[in-house]
Design a protein around this motif. Structure first.
Motif, PDB file in Angstrom:
ATOM      1  N   PHE A  45       1.132  -1.304   0.076  1.00 22.00           N
ATOM      2  CA  PHE A  45       0.106  -0.072  -0.018  1.00 22.00           C
ATOM      3  C   PHE A  45       0.911   1.228   0.022  1.00 22.00           C
ATOM      4  CE2 PHE A  45      -3.242  -2.922   1.979  1.00 22.00           C
ATOM      5  CZ  PHE A  45      -4.174  -3.124   0.908  1.00 22.00           C
ATOM      6  N   GLY A  46       1.848   1.290   0.639  1.00 13.51           N
ATOM      7  CA  GLY A  46       2.862   2.371   0.596  1.00 13.51           C
ATOM      8  C   GLY A  46       3.501   2.716  -0.578  1.00 13.51           C
ATOM      9  N   MET A  47       4.036   1.492  -1.287  1.00 19.11           N
ATOM     10  CA  MET A  47       4.062   1.671  -2.751  1.00 19.11           C
ATOM     11  C   MET A  47       3.288   2.378  -3.604  1.00 19.11           C
ATOM     12  SD  MET A  47       6.882  -1.772  -2.804  1.00 19.11           S
ATOM     13  CE  MET A  47       7.301  -1.569  -4.563  1.00 19.11           C
ATOM     14  N   ALA A  48       1.917   1.692  -3.443  1.00 13.49           N
ATOM     15  CA  ALA A  48       0.986   2.243  -4.135  1.00 13.49           C
ATOM     16  C   ALA A  48       0.812   3.564  -4.222  1.00 13.49           C
ATOM     17  CB  ALA A  48      -0.239   1.347  -3.996  1.00 13.49           C
ATOM     18  N   ALA A  49       0.782   4.220  -3.109  1.00 15.08           N
ATOM     19  CA  ALA A  49       0.493   5.516  -2.688  1.00 15.08           C
ATOM     20  C   ALA A  49       1.772   6.438  -3.106  1.00 15.08           C
ATOM     21  CB  ALA A  49       0.500   5.742  -1.112  1.00 15.08           C
ATOM     22  N   MET A  50       2.827   5.762  -3.038  1.00 18.75           N
ATOM     23  CA  MET A  50       4.091   6.493  -3.630  1.00 18.75           C
ATOM     24  C   MET A  50       4.181   6.774  -5.296  1.00 18.75           C
ATOM     25  SD  MET A  50       7.976   5.841  -2.420  1.00 18.75           S
ATOM     26  CE  MET A  50       7.852   6.396  -0.626  1.00 18.75           C
ATOM     27  N   ALA A  51       3.463   5.559  -5.716  1.00 15.75           N
ATOM     28  CA  ALA A  51       3.445   5.690  -7.306  1.00 15.75           C
ATOM     29  C   ALA A  51       2.462   6.446  -7.920  1.00 15.75           C
ATOM     30  CB  ALA A  51       3.541   4.225  -7.728  1.00 15.75           C
ATOM     31  N   VAL A  52       1.425   6.805  -7.268  1.00 17.81           N
ATOM     32  CA  VAL A  52       0.472   7.657  -7.743  1.00 17.81           C
ATOM     33  C   VAL A  52       0.832   8.920  -8.831  1.00 17.81           C
ATOM     34  CG1 VAL A  52      -1.516   9.433  -7.389  1.00 17.81           C
ATOM     35  CG2 VAL A  52      -1.124   7.266  -6.087  1.00 17.81           C
ATOM     36  N   PRO A  53       0.645   8.814 -10.035  1.00 17.70           N
ATOM     37  CA  PRO A  53       1.382   9.972 -11.076  1.00 17.70           C
ATOM     38  C   PRO A  53       1.065  11.551 -10.280  1.00 17.70           C
ATOM     39  CG  PRO A  53      -0.174   8.342 -12.293  1.00 17.70           C
ATOM     40  CD  PRO A  53      -0.252   8.062 -10.822  1.00 17.70           C
ATOM     41  N   ALA A  54       2.075  12.175 -10.454  1.00 20.29           N
ATOM     42  CA  ALA A  54       1.938  13.726 -10.012  1.00 20.29           C
ATOM     43  C   ALA A  54       1.153  14.405 -10.609  1.00 20.29           C
ATOM     44  CB  ALA A  54       3.334  14.071 -10.068  1.00 20.29           C
ATOM     45  N   VAL A  55       0.578  14.031 -12.055  1.00 18.84           N
ATOM     46  CA  VAL A  55      -0.400  14.949 -12.421  1.00 18.84           C
ATOM     47  C   VAL A  55      -1.694  14.704 -11.753  1.00 18.84           C
ATOM     48  CG1 VAL A  55       0.711  14.838 -14.733  1.00 18.84           C
ATOM     49  CG2 VAL A  55      -0.826  12.989 -14.160  1.00 18.84           C
ATOM     50  N   VAL A  56      -1.972  13.648 -11.063  1.00 12.96           N
ATOM     51  CA  VAL A  56      -3.039  13.576 -10.263  1.00 12.96           C
ATOM     52  C   VAL A  56      -3.160  14.020  -8.940  1.00 12.96           C
ATOM     53  CG1 VAL A  56      -4.622  11.701  -9.399  1.00 12.96           C
ATOM     54  CG2 VAL A  56      -3.667  11.358 -11.661  1.00 12.96           C
ATOM     55  N   PHE A  57      -2.001  13.839  -8.290  1.00 13.12           N
ATOM     56  CA  PHE A  57      -1.879  14.210  -6.944  1.00 13.12           C
ATOM     57  C   PHE A  57      -0.302  14.459  -6.421  1.00 13.12           C
ATOM     58  CE2 PHE A  57      -1.222  12.922  -2.427  1.00 13.12           C
ATOM     59  CZ  PHE A  57      -1.960  14.341  -1.860  1.00 13.12           C
ATOM     60  N   PRO A  59       1.763  15.359  -3.418  1.00 10.51           N
ATOM     61  CA  PRO A  59       1.420  15.440  -1.960  1.00 10.51           C
ATOM     62  C   PRO A  59       2.329  16.480  -1.385  1.00 10.51           C
ATOM     63  CG  PRO A  59       3.006  13.581  -2.567  1.00 10.51           C
ATOM     64  CD  PRO A  59       2.394  14.126  -4.081  1.00 10.51           C
ATOM     65  N   PRO A  60       1.528  16.916  -0.034  1.00 15.13           N
ATOM     66  CA  PRO A  60       2.179  18.243   0.468  1.00 15.13           C
ATOM     67  C   PRO A  60       3.625  18.048   0.929  1.00 15.13           C
ATOM     68  CG  PRO A  60       0.549  17.428   1.684  1.00 15.13           C
ATOM     69  CD  PRO A  60       0.529  16.536   0.513  1.00 15.13           C
ATOM     70  N   GLY A  61       4.519  18.679   1.239  1.00 10.83           N
ATOM     71  CA  GLY A  61       6.041  18.453   1.835  1.00 10.83           C
ATOM     72  C   GLY A  61       6.135  17.358   2.989  1.00 10.83           C
ATOM     73  N   TRP A  62       4.951  17.456   3.647  1.00  9.02           N
ATOM     74  CA  TRP A  62       5.231  16.606   5.019  1.00  9.02           C
ATOM     75  C   TRP A  62       5.063  15.197   4.850  1.00  9.02           C
ATOM     76  CZ3 TRP A  62       1.035  13.655   6.201  1.00  9.02           C
ATOM     77  CH2 TRP A  62      -0.052  14.157   5.945  1.00  9.02           C
ATOM     78  N   VAL A  63       4.418  14.779   3.725  1.00  6.26           N
ATOM     79  CA  VAL A  63       4.177  13.477   3.511  1.00  6.26           C
ATOM     80  C   VAL A  63       5.470  12.543   3.184  1.00  6.26           C
ATOM     81  CG1 VAL A  63       3.371  11.860   1.857  1.00  6.26           C
ATOM     82  CG2 VAL A  63       2.027  13.680   2.399  1.00  6.26           C
ATOM     83  N   ALA A 107      13.834  15.940  -0.885  1.00  7.05           N
ATOM     84  CA  ALA A 107      14.701  16.715  -1.309  1.00  7.05           C
ATOM     85  C   ALA A 107      14.525  17.457  -2.744  1.00  7.05           C
ATOM     86  CB  ALA A 107      16.158  16.454  -1.329  1.00  7.05           C
ATOM     87  N   ALA A 108      13.554  16.785  -3.492  1.00  6.41           N
ATOM     88  CA  ALA A 108      13.399  17.131  -4.937  1.00  6.41           C
ATOM     89  C   ALA A 108      12.707  18.408  -4.915  1.00  6.41           C
ATOM     90  CB  ALA A 108      12.595  15.898  -5.628  1.00  6.41           C
ATOM     91  N   PRO A 109      12.703  19.237  -5.901  1.00  6.88           N
ATOM     92  CA  PRO A 109      12.117  20.435  -5.949  1.00  6.88           C
ATOM     93  C   PRO A 109      10.420  20.188  -6.099  1.00  6.88           C
ATOM     94  CG  PRO A 109      13.540  20.117  -7.893  1.00  6.88           C
ATOM     95  CD  PRO A 109      13.736  19.022  -6.875  1.00  6.88           C
ATOM     96  N   ALA A 110       9.673  21.054  -5.837  1.00  7.66           N
ATOM     97  CA  ALA A 110       8.067  20.726  -5.841  1.00  7.66           C
ATOM     98  C   ALA A 110       7.858  20.567  -7.284  1.00  7.66           C
ATOM     99  CB  ALA A 110       7.444  21.816  -5.273  1.00  7.66           C
TER     100      ALA A 110
END
Length: 188
Positions: A45-57, A59-63, A107-110
């Motif tokens: 589930f963690g990998m699934a959440a991390m793999a959500v395409p950035a065009v869809v979501f 995440p805020p910096g605290w994630v 560490a990656a830019p937004a």
């Protein structure tokens, strides 16, 4: 990780389905199976959440630090469990890879999740080598062996294991997540 939408969604679906199967494996009557399945469900589930395409979501910096804490704790738990079962070392490496990816993403830019993120090449290479070796070794172990002729009992006369306790299904689950981990590490 957050690359093109179509492969990203396939990765999300694969990891979420693996996580869901691992949740079902937690109903096993064997305590060791339940513990391993719980860690694998968290990873899926963690990998699934991390793999959500950035065009869809995006995440805020605290994630990303939260991911690092959760998977750091999972890695420590896996190291503790490795005292009794060797396959937990793989869980610890997987959790460490998730911590590493979360730190790179933090560490990656937004909005630069796919191509702006850059990890340490040596560490990324070492993780890629580990997971490639794991995929190849586990794939070979899944090659079916000629079964001994018999009824519903195993070769030693015991009753066949339930679907949640079958080691080849647990191995296939770990193989799926290792392949997904390779796909997530490649963009780094």
């Amino acid at each position: 990780m957050h690359g093109p939408a179509s492969p990203g969604w396939l990765l999300v679906a694969l990891c979420a389905a693996t996580g869901a199967y691992c949740l079902l494996r937690m109903r096993s009557g064997v305590e060791e199976q339940r513990g391993a399945a719980g860690g694998e469900a968290l990873m899926g589930f963690g990998m699934a959440a991390m793999a959500v395409p950035a065009v869809v979501f995006s995440p805020p910096g605290w994630v990303w630090p939260a991911y690092a804490v959760v998977f750091g704790a999972a890695g420590l738990r896996a190291l503790w469990a490795a005292r009794s079962a060797r396959h937990h070392l793989h869980h610890a490496v997987g959790a460490a890879a998730m911590v590493y990816m979360a730190m790179v993403m933090a560490a990656a830019p937004a909005h630069g999740h796919a191509h702006g993120a850059s990890g340490t090449p040596v560490l990324t290479g070492a993780l890629l080598l580990y997971f490639t070796g794991y995929v190849l070794l586990t794939g070979v172990r899944l090659i079916p062996v000629v079964a001994v002729a018999g009824g519903g009992a195993g070769a030693d006369g015991r009753a066949a294991a339930g679907w949640g306790d079958r080691p080849e299904l647990a191995r296939a689950c770990r193989l799926t997540m290792a392949i997904a981990m390779l796909a997530m590490l490649l963009p780094l």
